[in-house]
Structure formats: C-alpha cells, structure tokens
Design a protein around this motif. Structure first.
Motif, short mmCIF file in Angstrom:
data_model
loop_
_atom_site.label_atom_id
_atom_site.label_comp_id
_atom_site.label_asym_id
_atom_site.label_seq_id
_atom_site.Cartn_x
_atom_site.Cartn_y
_atom_site.Cartn_z
N THR A 1 0.83 -1.20 0.00
CA THR A 1 0.00 0.00 0.00
C THR A 1 0.86 1.25 0.00
O THR A 1 1.82 1.35 0.79
CB THR A 1 -0.93 0.03 1.22
N LEU A 2 0.52 2.18 -0.86
CA LEU A 2 1.16 3.50 -0.89
C LEU A 2 0.20 4.48 -0.23
O LEU A 2 -0.94 4.64 -0.67
CB LEU A 2 1.45 3.92 -2.33
N GLU A 3 0.67 5.15 0.84
CA GLU A 3 -0.18 6.03 1.63
C GLU A 3 0.40 7.43 1.70
O GLU A 3 1.61 7.63 1.53
CB GLU A 3 -0.34 5.49 3.06
N GLN A 4 -0.49 8.38 1.98
CA GLN A 4 -0.08 9.75 2.28
C GLN A 4 -1.05 10.30 3.31
O GLN A 4 -2.25 10.40 3.05
CB GLN A 4 -0.09 10.62 1.03
N SER A 5 -0.51 10.60 4.49
CA SER A 5 -1.33 11.11 5.60
C SER A 5 -2.50 10.19 5.90
O SER A 5 -3.63 10.64 6.14
CB SER A 5 -1.83 12.53 5.28
N GLY A 6 -2.26 8.88 5.87
CA GLY A 6 -3.30 7.91 6.17
C GLY A 6 -4.25 7.60 5.04
O GLY A 6 -5.11 6.73 5.18
N ARG A 7 -4.09 8.27 3.91
CA ARG A 7 -4.97 8.04 2.75
C ARG A 7 -4.26 7.15 1.75
O ARG A 7 -3.11 7.39 1.39
CB ARG A 7 -5.33 9.39 2.12
N THR A 8 -4.96 6.13 1.27
CA THR A 8 -4.38 5.19 0.31
C THR A 8 -4.33 5.82 -1.08
O THR A 8 -5.36 6.26 -1.61
CB THR A 8 -5.19 3.89 0.26
N LEU A 9 -3.13 5.84 -1.67
CA LEU A 9 -2.95 6.37 -3.02
C LEU A 9 -2.92 5.26 -4.06
O LEU A 9 -3.38 5.46 -5.19
CB LEU A 9 -1.64 7.17 -3.09
N ARG B 1 -1.48 18.45 -5.16
CA ARG B 1 -1.10 19.78 -4.69
C ARG B 1 0.41 19.92 -4.78
O ARG B 1 1.15 18.93 -4.77
CB ARG B 1 -1.57 20.02 -3.25
N ALA B 2 0.86 21.15 -4.88
CA ALA B 2 2.29 21.43 -4.97
C ALA B 2 2.91 21.51 -3.58
O ALA B 2 2.22 21.72 -2.58
CB ALA B 2 2.52 22.74 -5.73
N GLY B 3 4.22 21.33 -3.53
CA GLY B 3 4.95 21.43 -2.28
C GLY B 3 5.63 20.13 -1.91
O GLY B 3 5.61 19.14 -2.65
N LEU B 4 6.25 20.14 -0.72
CA LEU B 4 6.95 18.96 -0.23
C LEU B 4 5.93 17.95 0.28
O LEU B 4 5.04 18.28 1.08
CB LEU B 4 7.90 19.35 0.90
N GLN B 5 6.03 16.71 -0.19
CA GLN B 5 5.07 15.68 0.19
C GLN B 5 5.81 14.44 0.64
O GLN B 5 6.87 14.09 0.12
CB GLN B 5 4.14 15.35 -0.98
N GLN B 6 5.21 13.76 1.62
CA GLN B 6 5.79 12.55 2.17
C GLN B 6 4.90 11.36 1.86
O GLN B 6 3.69 11.40 2.08
CB GLN B 6 5.97 12.68 3.69
N LEU B 7 5.51 10.30 1.34
CA LEU B 7 4.80 9.08 1.00
C LEU B 7 5.27 7.96 1.92
O LEU B 7 6.42 7.94 2.35
CB LEU B 7 5.08 8.68 -0.45
N SER C 1 0.06 18.61 10.03
CA SER C 1 -0.96 18.28 9.04
C SER C 1 -2.37 18.42 9.58
O SER C 1 -3.33 18.54 8.81
CB SER C 1 -0.74 16.85 8.53
N THR C 2 -2.54 18.42 10.91
CA THR C 2 -3.87 18.59 11.50
C THR C 2 -4.23 20.04 11.75
O THR C 2 -5.34 20.33 12.20
CB THR C 2 -3.96 17.81 12.82
N GLY C 3 -3.31 20.95 11.48
CA GLY C 3 -3.56 22.37 11.70
C GLY C 3 -3.13 22.87 13.06
O GLY C 3 -3.32 24.05 13.37
N THR C 4 -2.52 22.02 13.87
CA THR C 4 -2.05 22.43 15.19
C THR C 4 -0.81 23.30 15.05
O THR C 4 0.16 22.92 14.39
CB THR C 4 -1.73 21.21 16.07
N GLU C 5 -0.83 24.47 15.68
CA GLU C 5 0.27 25.42 15.57
C GLU C 5 1.13 25.40 16.83
O GLU C 5 0.62 25.30 17.95
CB GLU C 5 -0.27 26.84 15.34
N SER C 6 2.45 25.49 16.63
CA SER C 6 3.41 25.53 17.74
C SER C 6 4.35 26.71 17.53
O SER C 6 5.07 26.75 16.53
CB SER C 6 4.22 24.23 17.82
N PRO C 7 4.32 27.71 18.44
CA PRO C 7 5.18 28.89 18.26
C PRO C 7 6.57 28.69 18.88
O PRO C 7 6.72 28.02 19.90
CB PRO C 7 4.41 29.99 19.01
#
Length: 718
Positions: free
Chosen positions: A243-251, A275-281, A580-586
């Motif tokens: 299985t090839l996944e990205q953020s828990g979603r099967t590609l 989408r553009a940008g750095l992506q992790q598989l 990836s969940t939108g949690t911010e850390s300053p």
C-alpha cells in the motif's frame, strides 16, 4: 638530573676564573689592613656573587628525569542502539531495553571483573560514543537510531591518547548502517580490536520494506512512479498487498507474490500529486505471522511537487550541430519543457512561427539567434521579453548577427563586442581559477581539469568587453579572451557563451569518455543558474534539511536584513510550525550575531509541516518567510534484525584481535593477561627548569652583595 647552558661551559669556567682573579686582586691588600680571616670572608662573598652572575648569564637549564609505570587500558564499546533490542528478544512483543540490558550485563560484568588486567574504560556506541561510568548496564538506553562503528573506533583512541591504550573490545550485534566501512577502520586501528557478538545469530522470520525509490521532483496532474523492493526471511510465500499512503490516505495498492523462504520481490506503484509542495509518501505491508519485528514493515520517502515544468524557448540562428547539441540536452532534462524555433534564410522559422505570447517562458536560449535574415520586429519581441526580466542564455554561432546583438540586446548582454570581424581562431576552453567553485562547474561524474582536454572551440576575431558587473568564468587558453560570462543585475540573470563548436563536446571520442558529462552538465547548470531567483527578501528562514529522520532534532537557520540590506542582529524572529492537522506551535529563534539566527525545536512526530517566520524590530515588522519540511520515521535499525557474527569475526581478524560471543566473553580477561602486548609501560618524563629565570638566585646575589657592602662599611673599608 643534568645541566645545559645557552653558551659553552668552558667559557663559563673562564669567566668564573676571571671573577676569582679579580676578587683576589681586590682583597690581597686592604686599607685599613684586615686579618686574613676578614679578607677571605669578604672575598668569598664577592666571588660567590660574581660566580652566580656569570652562571645565570649563561642561561642554565636544569633537566630532571622521572620514570613511572602506566597500566594497560582496555576500552570497551557497548552498542547502545535500537537494533540491540530486537536481536536479543525472542519476538517483537518482548523487544524492550530491558531484554538488551539483560543480554549485555554478563559481558560487562566479566570485563569489569578484578581479574581483568589493567584499567577498563567503558563507552556507549551509536551515532557517536560517550563515556560510561557507575552502573554500566543500567546506564545504557538502547535507543540510538543509527549505528556508526567507524566513528567510535576512531574517536575512542583519540580520547585515550594520553593513556596506555592496549586494546578495544566491541560489544555489539554487528549491524552498522551509518558512516564508513568499519573494516577499513579496523585495518588502521592502532591497537587490537576484540569483538563480542551479542544477540540471536539465526535468521528469524521477517518481512521488511527494503527500499522505496521515486523521483526527487514531480509535477501536478502527472503520474509519479514509486518502485518498492521487499525482502523476506523465512516466509511462507504467497501474495500480500503493498500500500502506498499519504497522511493515512491510500494512493495505490498492488498485490505482490513473496518467495517462500528467503528472497526479494519488487512492485511498481503510482500516484498523481494533487497539490504542490513537499510531500511525504509511506509504503506499508501487513504484518506476517511470527515476524521478529514489524517496525520495518513501512518506509517513507519525500519528494517535491512543482506546479509545472520549466518552460524554455530555444531560438536557433540556423539549422546547425550547435543548435542540435543544445536542444538535445534540454529536451532530455526531466523538469524542462522545450519549445524550439530555428530561423531560415527567408526569415521564417522551422517548426512553426514564433508563439504569439512569449510571457509564459521561464528562460530564453539564443543559440546563435538572431541571424541577419530574422526581421527586426521579431528580434525586438525577444529583446523586450528579456528586458522585462526573463533570464537569457546567449550562445554565439557563426550565423549570429553581432550588429543585432549590439542594437537590441545591449542593455542585457554580459559582454559586448567592441569590434566585429569575420573568421576566427581555434582555442581550448580554460576554467578561470577563481571561479572553480561556481555552481555551473559542479558537474557530477567529471573533473574540472577535463575541460582542458575537450576539443577546441571556434573563437571569433571580435573583441569582447565584459560589463562591469559581469563575472568571467571561462577564457580562451591562448588569448585569455572571455568565453563564458555571467551577469546578475536588478534580479535579471544572463549568460553568454562566446565560442562556437560545442557540438564537438557532445560527440567525444572513446578516449575522452571520462569527459562525457561535461557538456550536458555545463548546459544544464547554466539553465538552472539562469532560472534561480535572487532572494532579496529581508527575512530568510530555512530548515537545515528538507526531511528529518524520526530521531533527528528539527532545526532552522535564518538571516534578517533591513531596508538597506544591512544585517539586523537585535530582531525578534518568531516561527509558527503547523502540522498536518492544523495544530500550531510557536517558537523564537536565537540570535548568533551579524544578522543570523538559529533554532532547534527537538524531535517531531512523523508528517509534513509548514512554517511561517516573522521578524520584528522594536515592534515594527521587517518581513516574513515561509516553507515546508517533513519528518520521516527512522527505521534503519530494524532493517537487519539479527546478529552478524561473520562480520564481527572479520573485523576482529583485520584489527589483530579475537572474536568472542556473549557465552565466551568471560575468557577475554584471561586471554589478555597472557598477551605480551597488553602490559604496563614505563614512561620517561622529563622536566626543564630555566634557572636564570628563578628569583631565588636574584635574592641570593643581592644578599651576598649587601652582606659584603655592610661588612665593608663596618670594617671602615673604602
């Protein structure tokens, strides 16, 4: 103990004799007359003072020698990495630090026993080594994410260079995954290296993702291949899903048939970036019954997705081998989309007319363009495109209209022809010494010195004058005329290659096969350099890596400038990291001086992160910067879940030591005591004292002279 002097001792004896003679002459008769006792006493005081002065003037040095015995030192390196948990456990459910500690403790206790000759020093082993003391086994954590045997074998002798190091003991499972080959370090070891293999040496059942290979760059709405290799040990065989996944979603998911027993299997997966940008598989396979560990059943890879390929417009002066050589390089570049137009004698273009809209091109390559047959309005369109900020590469050719270059491209050319003429000479390309580190010369697979062996280029008789803000990277070997000139002005990058005949560089004979990468590498690097945007942002913050390992601390570096591009060292630079969940850390960066800042935020969970940095000075905003990075799980310690006694035996043999197991390690102290090489050594130490710098002699001289003067006054001598 011995004396040495800065001058000849015979001269010193002569001076002392003269001092004695002067003293005798002074006190052989006195007024008033003194008894012989007083004359001897006064003469003795003066002679001693003069003798000491002469002695010190000859810069005497006292040398002392001492001998002491140094006991032999045994350095014990104990593997403190995660793989030790697996190789000492029966299955993955019992793989804990306590199991590794239980396996290592008898070995450590045997080496700490009083019967071990000499002194024992303990160090942990992982990515680096650290000294251990106290309860050795209890201080081991077995959490190292990498094993670098070579680094430890080199650093420990350095750390103990002032002691009598006579041997090293390596306590490990034999797995290494970082650094240079340990066998080479063993060949150069200054002392014998003995090995103790810990852990299960059998091949347990295990299924692991051996490798994941994909493109470093991809593009939106394109199909990206992902090559996966699986390795199985002791497996029953049969099909399994990959299985090839990205953020828990099967590609993507494919079935692959595993071989029974031990072997490998490969499968190709694909996905289309959205989408553009750095992506992790992440590639994942299901757990198999009886596996020793499941931590190597997944592996991650990162790639950067671009919105589109780099669009390049190649304009040729006429059909020629030079134009073909350029087109071939750029059309074979994966991230480049080439549109080529070659002019003809009647003023038209092969492959269709010039596009109506030129604003969509990222770089313009003028391969000899324009020729005299190209209409002025067409040349003016191209010149306007470059003047508006599109990077341009100028390649001179025999058909080039130099008058048109002067008339239409004067403001953007890196070098201008001051005279024009027909014909030319041949000369080889010479790299300017001061420019050897320039990015356009960083060509993988070939040395810069090979440029001198390339076929000569056709050099025009025209004289060229580089602009004041241009940089000359290459010259003609015979005349030193500029051949490769680069220029950056107001954000616009242009380059000029002022020699024709590069097609010869693309068709090298077999004798110059080592220079094959030079031409495509140089042409590609020029295109990449021209497309690189100058970063004139006042705030520049970047992660130190695009992808961090699971146990690596995430860190940033930054630079802050004011409106005049002067470094600002007192700014407040705040970074907000968003997962990836939108949690911010300053976080807040630390200044290091000269407008530079650093930040280390420790380890982060697996995933892709965005960051935004904002700099302020006394509450006034200076600018912002943003970007992405990813954190991948680091599982290399679980890629080979068994001990490797064969490798440990090879290492010991090549380092002049002996190989043991955890069961036979208690024999090591007795074996060492029988070795003549593992023994105490007598160290001769010498010390030197510069007596002429000692204040006691000065005090003695003053005391002698003062005593003589006092007695002379007491006795009434003049």
């Amino acid at each position: 103990m011995a004396f040495s002097f800065g001058y000849s001792p015979w001269l010193l004896l002569l001076c002392v004799a003269v001092a004695g003679g002067l003293t005798y002459w002074t006190y052989r008769s006195t007024v008033p007359s003194l008894t012989a006792t007083w004359r001897v006493l006064l003469g003795g005081l003066r002679f001693l003072a003069l003798a000491l002065i002469c002695f010190l003037l000859f810069e005497p040095v006292l040398q002392q020698f001492q001998s002491r015995e140094r006991p032999p030192v045994l350095a014990v390196l104990v593997d403190d990495t995660q793989s030790m948990q697996v190789v000492t456990a029966g299955d993955t459910s019992t793989a804990r630090p306590t199991t590794a500690r239980t396996a290592v403790r008898p070995v450590v206790d045997a080496l700490r026993d009083k019967e071990t000759p000499g002194t024992t020093r303990f160090f942990s082993l992982g990515e680096a080594s650290r000294p251990l003391s106290g309860s050795i086994a209890d201080s081991l954590r077995f959490d190292g994410a990498r094993t670098d045997l070579t680094s430890s074998l080199q650093r420990v002798p350095q750390a103990l260079r002032d002691e009598n190091l006579d041997g090293i003991v390596l306590v490990s499972d034999g797995q290494h995954n970082t650094g240079q080959n340990p066998l080479r370090a063993a060949d150069r070891s200054p002392v014998p290296v003995h090995t103790v293999t810990v852990g299960d040496t059998t091949r347990p059942r295990d299924l692991r993702v051996q490798s994941v290979t994909t493109n470093e760059r991809a593009y939106l709405d394109s199909s990206v291949p992902v090559r996966v290799t699986l390795s199985v040990t002791g497996g029953p065989g049969g099909p399994i899903p990959v299985t090839l996944e990205q953020s828990g979603r099967t590609l993507d998911q494919r079935q692959v048939r595993l071989p029974s027993g031990t072997g490998e299997a490969s499968v190709n997966l694909t996905f289309a970036p959205e989408r553009a940008g750095l992506q992790q598989l992440t590639v994942r396979v299901p757990e198999q019954s009886g596996e020793v560990t499941t931590r190597n059943n997944a592996q991650s890879a990162s790639l950067r997705v671009l919105e589109r390929k780099r669009r390049v417009l190649v304009l040729g002066a006429a059909p020629s081998p030079n134009v073909s050589a350029l087109r071939r390089v750029y059309e074979q570049t994966a991230d480049t989309e080439v549109t080529a137009r070659v002019s003809t004698p009647d003023g038209t273009f092969l492959e269709g007319p010039l596009p109506d809209d030129l604003s969509g091109f990222d770089v313009v390559v003028l391969a000899g363009f324009p020729s005299p047959s190209v209409p002025d309005d067409t040349v003016q369109r191209v010149a306007a495109l470059v003047e508006d900020g599109t990077p341009a590469l100028f390649f001179l050719d025999r058909q080039t209209d130099l008058t048109a270059w002067n008339e239409h491209f004067d403001s953007v050319l890196p070098a201008r022809p001051t005279t024009t003429g027909s014909g030319g000479t041949e000369a080889s390309f010479d790299v300017v010494e001061s420019a050897r580190q320039h990015p356009v010369y960083r060509i993988e697979g070939a040395e810069q010195e090979l440029f001198e062996r390339l076929p000569p280029l056709q050099i025009p008789t025209s004289a060229w004058s580089p602009s004041p803000d241009a940089q000359v990277l290459g010259t003609a070997a015979t005349t030193s005329a500029p051949l490769l000139v680069l220029r950056r002005r107001a954000g616009l990058r242009t380059a000029a290659f002022l020699g024709s005949g590069v097609w010869r560089w693309a068709l090298l004979p077999s004798a110059l096969r080592a220079a094959d990468p030079l031409w495509p590498g140089l042409a590609s690097n020029l295109l990449r350099w021209a497309r690189t945007e100058d970063n004139d942002s006042p705030v520049r913050v970047r992660p130190t890596a695009s992808t961090f390992g699971g146990t690596e601390a995430v860190s940033f570096t930054g630079q802050v400038y004011d409106e005049s591009m002067q470094p600002v060292s007192e700014a407040a630079v705040d970074i907000v990291v968003t997962d990836s969940t939108g949690t911010e850390s300053p976080y807040t960066m630390d200044p290091t001086g000269q407008g530079r800042y650093t930040l280390e935020i420790g380890t982060l969970p697996e995933g892709t992160y965005r960051y935004e940095a904002q700099a302020q000075l006394d509450g006034a905003p200076l600018g912002t910067d943003q970007g992405e990075f990813s954190v991948a799980p680091l599982r290399i310690e679980y890629q080979a879940p068994r001990a490797d006694p064969v490798f440990m035996r090879q290492l010991a043999t090549r380092a002049g030591g002996a190989a043991y197991t955890s069961r036979t390690a208690d024999q090591l102290p007795a074996d060492l005591s029988r070795q003549d090489s593992f023994s105490s050594e007598v160290v001769q130490q010498s010390s030197e004292t510069e007596l002429w710098r000692t204040s006691l002699f000065l005090i003695a001289i003053l005391t002698l002279l003062a005593s003589e003067w006092t007695l002379r006054k007491f006795l009434g001598l003049t």
